[in-house]
Design a protein around this motif. Sequence first.
Motif: not given
Length: 542
Positions: A209-213, A245-258, A269-274
């Motif tokens: 998932p990446t979107t709110l829906a 709940e967002v993305d594996n091993n995310w840190a602040d505004e940094i995803p697992q796979d930048p 994605r973070r806004i939607a997940a929150f």
Amino acid sequence: MSLFRESKLSRRVLLTGGAAAVGAPMLLNPEGGYAQTSAPVPADVFRLGVASGDPLPDSVVLWTRLAPDPLAGGGMPDRPVTVQWEIADNDRFTRHRRTGTAVARPELGHSVHVDVRGLRADSVYFYRFRIAGQLSPVGRTRTAPASSARPRTLRFAFASCQDYQAGFYTAYQHLAAEDLAFVAFLGDYIYEGPTNPAAARQHEGTGEPTTLAQYRNRHAQYKTDADLQAAHAAFPWIVTFDDHEVDNNWADEIPQDPDLQTPSSFRARRIAAFQAYYEHMPLRRSSLPRGLDMQLYRRFRFGSLASVHVLDTRQYRSDQPATLADAQSPSLTMTGAQQEKWLVDGLRRSGSNWNLLANQVMWAQNDRTAGPTQTFDFDNWDGYRVQRKRLLEYFGSGRVDNPVVLTGDRHCTWISDLRPDFDDVSTPIVGAELTGTSITSGGNANTASFHATYDPIMAESPHWRYIDNQRGYVVCDVTRSEMVSRLRLVDTVWAPTATVRTAATFVVESGRPGIASVSAEATPPAVATLRAPAFAVEDDQP
């Protein structure tokens, strides 16, 4: 020492609701107030059950989400509707304490968060919702003791990591039958991974998932599970998130796979997940996300007996270091400076006999390789060593009463003494950490492989007091003199039902930092030889 023997609810009552005639739903009038409407509400709107959370002495949050078609956006019309709620002293609702209405709005997924005030402290209540002749399941909740109260006992459970694909929620069948004041859920409520065709059961959708829906559908799928619904309906929950709940091993505004997610796409994605997380959790309005930010660290007090300090180790952390040398940098933070100050101040001023930290990732040093070579997972506190040492030194300063860290994430049980320098056994033990296993994540455990890897490392890690990798949860009984925690394990998560047993008991004594004693039970032969069925599990924990 049962807290709730006088008010047990059966699983049938928790998971079923009758029907009651109510007036037509009310819509928000553009000029303000509400207006009656005859527009129909779809049938079967309470498919996600009910929940309560964040207990205070005079208040608790009641939650539901109207979703007649949970995996297709919810299935509600694109308009606000009014839901009636009621909370009472008994499950027959003959002695009402409060009633009211709440507006379920499409912009919040038709979720309802009712912050009921004016309740009695340390009291059991029953609640339900109704709309258009439909009645929700009945939930049971409990308020916290008054801040000035001196309760003799507190019983609660903590759990984490419930990958839907990894197995069935057999642990919740038993957790729902415990006598508890609350459940602390320590993260990984959903998993963001795509469908695994070889898994015990399948995630909805076709990818992450990446979107709110998409996040709404993923959360809704988890919430449709009857065993999870029963556990929510039985007690108030105190929740915090971790990474999945967002993305594996995310840190602040940094995803697992930048390299694969641009900064702007990950922020979206973070806004939607929150937002989807808030929509599906019994949280107060103070936790409603505001763009990239969500206030999740918070504190609960259970009289003078215990304070629960809920941490957020994702939103404010530095990016994970790559090497052990990098992990020694004083600039790295797991919590951010503001949350660290909040934690230190709260520990110093708690006025509680016990200070419990509801925490996501492991504090105790966790080497992954036997012998002189050391290997660490720097997503844990092993990657943030200067801040960890600073906080552990504060634990030992004499200004914090009985600190015990409650941790999830590892998909294993790790019971540890805490000291500022884990490589120096001469440094004092300053606290205890109870790292609980997963509800399902990791699937049925290969205990032989686990112990073959970690028993030799345990011999080199004197702060480790107990390790295990089977599935379940932990129940804690707190008194003035001690905290006794029982590891409750199920024999399988690869079948719809399972038996449960107490596999080990851990004691922390007041005024004596660390683990005072460990009592482990032998694994029954029937559990040790359990083989079928078997499924392929994708597990992020090494």
